[in-house]
Scaffold this motif. Structure first.
Motif, PDB file in Angstrom:
ATOM      1  N   ASN A  72       0.721  -1.106  -0.021  1.00  0.00           N
ATOM      2  CA  ASN A  72      -0.159  -0.025  -0.012  1.00  0.00           C
ATOM      3  C   ASN A  72       1.003   1.336   0.134  1.00  0.00           C
ATOM      4  O   ASN A  72       1.863   1.363   0.559  1.00  0.00           O
ATOM      5  N   GLN A  73       0.586   2.002  -0.578  1.00  0.00           N
ATOM      6  CA  GLN A  73       1.075   3.590  -1.145  1.00  0.00           C
ATOM      7  C   GLN A  73       0.010   4.523  -0.780  1.00  0.00           C
ATOM      8  O   GLN A  73      -1.171   4.387  -1.230  1.00  0.00           O
ATOM      9  N   SER A  74       0.465   5.925  -0.285  1.00  0.00           N
ATOM     10  CA  SER A  74      -0.521   6.929  -0.421  1.00  0.00           C
ATOM     11  C   SER A  74       0.114   8.166  -0.455  1.00  0.00           C
ATOM     12  O   SER A  74       1.143   8.442   0.158  1.00  0.00           O
ATOM     13  N   ILE A  75      -0.645   8.953  -0.906  1.00  0.00           N
ATOM     14  CA  ILE A  75      -0.329  10.514  -1.067  1.00  0.00           C
ATOM     15  C   ILE A  75      -0.890  11.368  -0.064  1.00  0.00           C
ATOM     16  O   ILE A  75      -2.172  11.241   0.010  1.00  0.00           O
ATOM     17  N   ARG A  76      -0.055  11.340   1.218  1.00  0.00           N
ATOM     18  CA  ARG A  76      -0.796  11.963   2.412  1.00  0.00           C
ATOM     19  C   ARG A  76      -1.088  13.551   2.301  1.00  0.00           C
ATOM     20  O   ARG A  76      -2.007  14.020   2.896  1.00  0.00           O
ATOM     21  N   ARG A  77       0.141  14.173   1.868  1.00  0.00           N
ATOM     22  CA  ARG A  77      -0.044  15.775   1.965  1.00  0.00           C
ATOM     23  C   ARG A  77       0.824  16.507   0.988  1.00  0.00           C
ATOM     24  O   ARG A  77       1.846  15.740   0.431  1.00  0.00           O
ATOM     25  N   ALA A  78       0.620  17.516   0.503  1.00  0.00           N
ATOM     26  CA  ALA A  78       1.328  18.397  -0.382  1.00  0.00           C
ATOM     27  C   ALA A  78       1.149  19.872  -0.259  1.00  0.00           C
ATOM     28  O   ALA A  78       0.308  20.209   0.472  1.00  0.00           O
ATOM     29  N   LYS A  79       2.307  20.470  -0.118  1.00  0.00           N
ATOM     30  CA  LYS A  79       2.128  21.986  -0.158  1.00  0.00           C
ATOM     31  C   LYS A  79       3.033  22.804  -1.099  1.00  0.00           C
ATOM     32  O   LYS A  79       3.968  22.201  -1.414  1.00  0.00           O
ATOM     33  N   ARG A  80       2.679  23.903  -1.459  1.00  0.00           N
ATOM     34  CA  ARG A  80       3.517  24.699  -2.574  1.00  0.00           C
ATOM     35  C   ARG A  80       3.739  26.178  -1.961  1.00  0.00           C
ATOM     36  O   ARG A  80       2.724  26.487  -1.296  1.00  0.00           O
ATOM     37  N   LEU A  81       4.859  26.818  -2.104  1.00  0.00           N
ATOM     38  CA  LEU A  81       5.211  27.819  -1.555  1.00  0.00           C
ATOM     39  C   LEU A  81       5.779  28.784  -2.628  1.00  0.00           C
ATOM     40  O   LEU A  81       6.368  28.305  -3.530  1.00  0.00           O
ATOM     41  N   ASP A  82       5.096  30.020  -2.745  1.00  0.00           N
ATOM     42  CA  ASP A  82       5.459  30.926  -3.982  1.00  0.00           C
ATOM     43  C   ASP A  82       5.940  32.330  -3.132  1.00  0.00           C
ATOM     44  O   ASP A  82       5.240  32.728  -2.203  1.00  0.00           O
ATOM     45  N   VAL A  83       6.922  33.106  -3.856  1.00  0.00           N
ATOM     46  CA  VAL A  83       7.130  34.357  -3.560  1.00  0.00           C
ATOM     47  C   VAL A  83       7.211  35.031  -5.021  1.00  0.00           C
ATOM     48  O   VAL A  83       7.176  34.754  -5.876  1.00  0.00           O
ATOM     49  N   ALA A  84       6.549  36.383  -4.461  1.00  0.00           N
ATOM     50  CA  ALA A  84       6.654  37.527  -5.828  1.00  0.00           C
ATOM     51  C   ALA A  84       8.106  37.658  -6.390  1.00  0.00           C
ATOM     52  O   ALA A  84       8.419  37.752  -7.378  1.00  0.00           O
ATOM     53  N   GLN A  85       9.088  38.085  -5.266  1.00  0.00           N
ATOM     54  CA  GLN A  85      10.458  38.082  -5.698  1.00  0.00           C
ATOM     55  C   GLN A  85      11.168  37.598  -4.264  1.00  0.00           C
ATOM     56  O   GLN A  85      11.040  37.640  -3.444  1.00  0.00           O
ATOM     57  N   GLY A  86      12.238  36.806  -5.148  1.00  0.00           N
ATOM     58  CA  GLY A  86      13.186  36.337  -4.035  1.00  0.00           C
ATOM     59  C   GLY A  86      13.440  34.690  -4.371  1.00  0.00           C
ATOM     60  O   GLY A  86      13.668  34.471  -5.513  1.00  0.00           O
ATOM     61  N   ALA A  87      13.316  33.928  -3.426  1.00  0.00           N
ATOM     62  CA  ALA A  87      13.608  32.441  -3.593  1.00  0.00           C
ATOM     63  C   ALA A  87      12.804  31.373  -2.819  1.00  0.00           C
ATOM     64  O   ALA A  87      12.635  31.884  -1.611  1.00  0.00           O
ATOM     65  N   VAL A  88      12.303  30.410  -3.260  1.00  0.00           N
ATOM     66  CA  VAL A  88      12.185  29.294  -2.319  1.00  0.00           C
ATOM     67  C   VAL A  88      13.321  28.181  -2.334  1.00  0.00           C
ATOM     68  O   VAL A  88      13.652  27.761  -3.330  1.00  0.00           O
ATOM     69  N   VAL A  89      13.594  28.040  -1.291  1.00  0.00           N
ATOM     70  CA  VAL A  89      14.825  27.003  -0.911  1.00  0.00           C
ATOM     71  C   VAL A  89      14.554  25.803  -0.381  1.00  0.00           C
ATOM     72  O   VAL A  89      13.617  25.671   0.351  1.00  0.00           O
ATOM     73  N   ALA A  90      14.913  24.832  -1.101  1.00  0.00           N
ATOM     74  CA  ALA A  90      14.651  23.384  -0.634  1.00  0.00           C
ATOM     75  C   ALA A  90      15.713  22.647   0.022  1.00  0.00           C
ATOM     76  O   ALA A  90      16.772  22.977  -0.042  1.00  0.00           O
ATOM     77  N   TYR A  91      15.645  21.796   0.937  1.00  0.00           N
ATOM     78  CA  TYR A  91      16.546  21.024   1.470  1.00  0.00           C
ATOM     79  C   TYR A  91      15.670  19.683   2.152  1.00  0.00           C
ATOM     80  O   TYR A  91      14.852  19.575   2.622  1.00  0.00           O
ATOM     81  N   VAL A  92      16.238  18.422   1.731  1.00  0.00           N
ATOM     82  CA  VAL A  92      16.255  17.178   2.180  1.00  0.00           C
ATOM     83  C   VAL A  92      17.178  16.723   3.265  1.00  0.00           C
ATOM     84  O   VAL A  92      18.335  16.642   2.802  1.00  0.00           O
ATOM     85  N   HIS A  93      16.767  16.331   4.217  1.00  0.00           N
ATOM     86  CA  HIS A  93      17.656  15.920   5.194  1.00  0.00           C
ATOM     87  C   HIS A  93      17.689  14.285   4.994  1.00  0.00           C
ATOM     88  O   HIS A  93      16.802  13.528   4.803  1.00  0.00           O
ATOM     89  N   ASN A  94      18.916  13.835   5.064  1.00  0.00           N
ATOM     90  CA  ASN A  94      19.202  12.361   4.863  1.00  0.00           C
ATOM     91  C   ASN A  94      18.830  11.719   3.573  1.00  0.00           C
ATOM     92  O   ASN A  94      17.800  11.029   3.129  1.00  0.00           O
ATOM     93  N   GLN A  95      19.087  12.565   2.508  1.00  0.00           N
ATOM     94  CA  GLN A  95      18.621  12.536   1.154  1.00  0.00           C
ATOM     95  C   GLN A  95      19.047  10.936   0.901  1.00  0.00           C
ATOM     96  O   GLN A  95      20.050  10.573   0.788  1.00  0.00           O
ATOM     97  N   GLN A  96      17.758  10.215   0.085  1.00  0.00           N
ATOM     98  CA  GLN A  96      18.123   8.878  -0.336  1.00  0.00           C
ATOM     99  C   GLN A  96      18.461   9.207  -1.956  1.00  0.00           C
ATOM    100  O   GLN A  96      19.159   8.134  -2.398  1.00  0.00           O
ATOM    101  N   ALA A  97      17.822   9.916  -2.589  1.00  0.00           N
ATOM    102  CA  ALA A  97      18.221  10.213  -4.150  1.00  0.00           C
ATOM    103  C   ALA A  97      17.927  11.710  -4.249  1.00  0.00           C
ATOM    104  O   ALA A  97      17.310  12.342  -3.211  1.00  0.00           O
ATOM    105  N   PRO A  98      18.330  12.447  -5.333  1.00  0.00           N
ATOM    106  CA  PRO A  98      18.017  13.758  -5.585  1.00  0.00           C
ATOM    107  C   PRO A  98      16.634  14.040  -5.166  1.00  0.00           C
ATOM    108  O   PRO A  98      15.783  13.726  -5.804  1.00  0.00           O
TER     109      PRO A  98
END
Length: 221
Positions: A72-98
């Motif tokens: 069994n697998q499920s999509i539990r939750r999702a979220k998108r962040l936006d800014v008008a100017q600037g940056a949205v920065v991502a970080y994955v802790h203990n990355q399994q793959a990119p």
């Protein structure tokens, strides 16, 4: 987790075992779903109705994965962040793959500062968020039901001291103030040094860059 300049998306897809989490079919599915969330937003039902690169809907692809992988697998939750100017920065802790791992963090910074400055600050803040697990951006955003639970616990604990009612009331309010500070991101102490408030870290970065930086939002899954 995926970013494209001024927007980023993070999706939590659950499996029952690590064996599936490392499965290439599962990982490719998660990547495709994250790209869809990046384009359409964080509504899980809307994401499930979208088309995959293969032409099937996300929901159909998920059903097929469950049938072929046998778990069994499920999509539990999702979220998108936006800014008008600037940056949205991502970080994955203990990355399994990119872009894939057990803890994903997005930080939305609104600013005219350079991308280099925002990426550097965003990465540090995201690492802090992964470790410190804030419950809200600001103290006012904390869940009031959770605050009331904490108040009940603090009241019970303070009552055991046998002190007068006015002293107990002050002890309870002190406990709640401490709880708010420790669980709101902007008032947490930066894990890198253990003494600077996150709001001050952001303010200093903006001062050094010569452009105000606003910590608009974050998400930690």
């Amino acid at each position: 987790i995926a970013v494209a300049g001024t927007k980023g998306a993070v999706v939590e897809v659950n499996s029952e075992t690590d064996f599936v989490a490392k499965n290439e079919q599962f990982q490719n599915f998660v990547r495709d779903v994250t790209q869809i969330a990046l384009a359409t937003g964080g509504d899980v039902e809307a994401i499930k109705a979208e088309k995959m690169p293969s032409g099937t809907t996300v929901e159909e692809a998920l059903t097929n994965n469950i049938a072929t992988i046998g778990e069994n697998q499920s999509i539990r939750r999702a979220k998108r962040l936006d800014v008008a100017q600037g940056a949205v920065v991502a970080y994955v802790h203990n990355q399994q793959a990119p872009g894939l791992g057990k803890i994903g963090v997005l930080v939305a910074l609104e600013s005219a500062a350079s991308d280099e400055v925002l990426q550097g600050l965003g990465k540090q803040l995201a690492m802090h968020i992964a470790a410190a697990f804030p419950k809200a951006l600001n103290e006012d955003d904390l869940d009031e039901a959770e605050i009331e639970r904490e108040r009940a616990i603090a009241t019970e604990k303070a009552a055991e001291s046998g002190k007068p009612a006015d002293i107990i009331a002050k002890m309870v309010e002190g406990s709640i103030a401490k709880y708010r500070k420790e669980h709101a991101l902007v008032s947490q102490l930066f894990v890198m040094d253990g003494k600077t408030k996150i709001s001050d870290v952001v303010a200093k970065a903006g001062k050094d860059a010569g452009a105000e930086i606003k910590l608009k939002d974050y998400v930690r899954f």
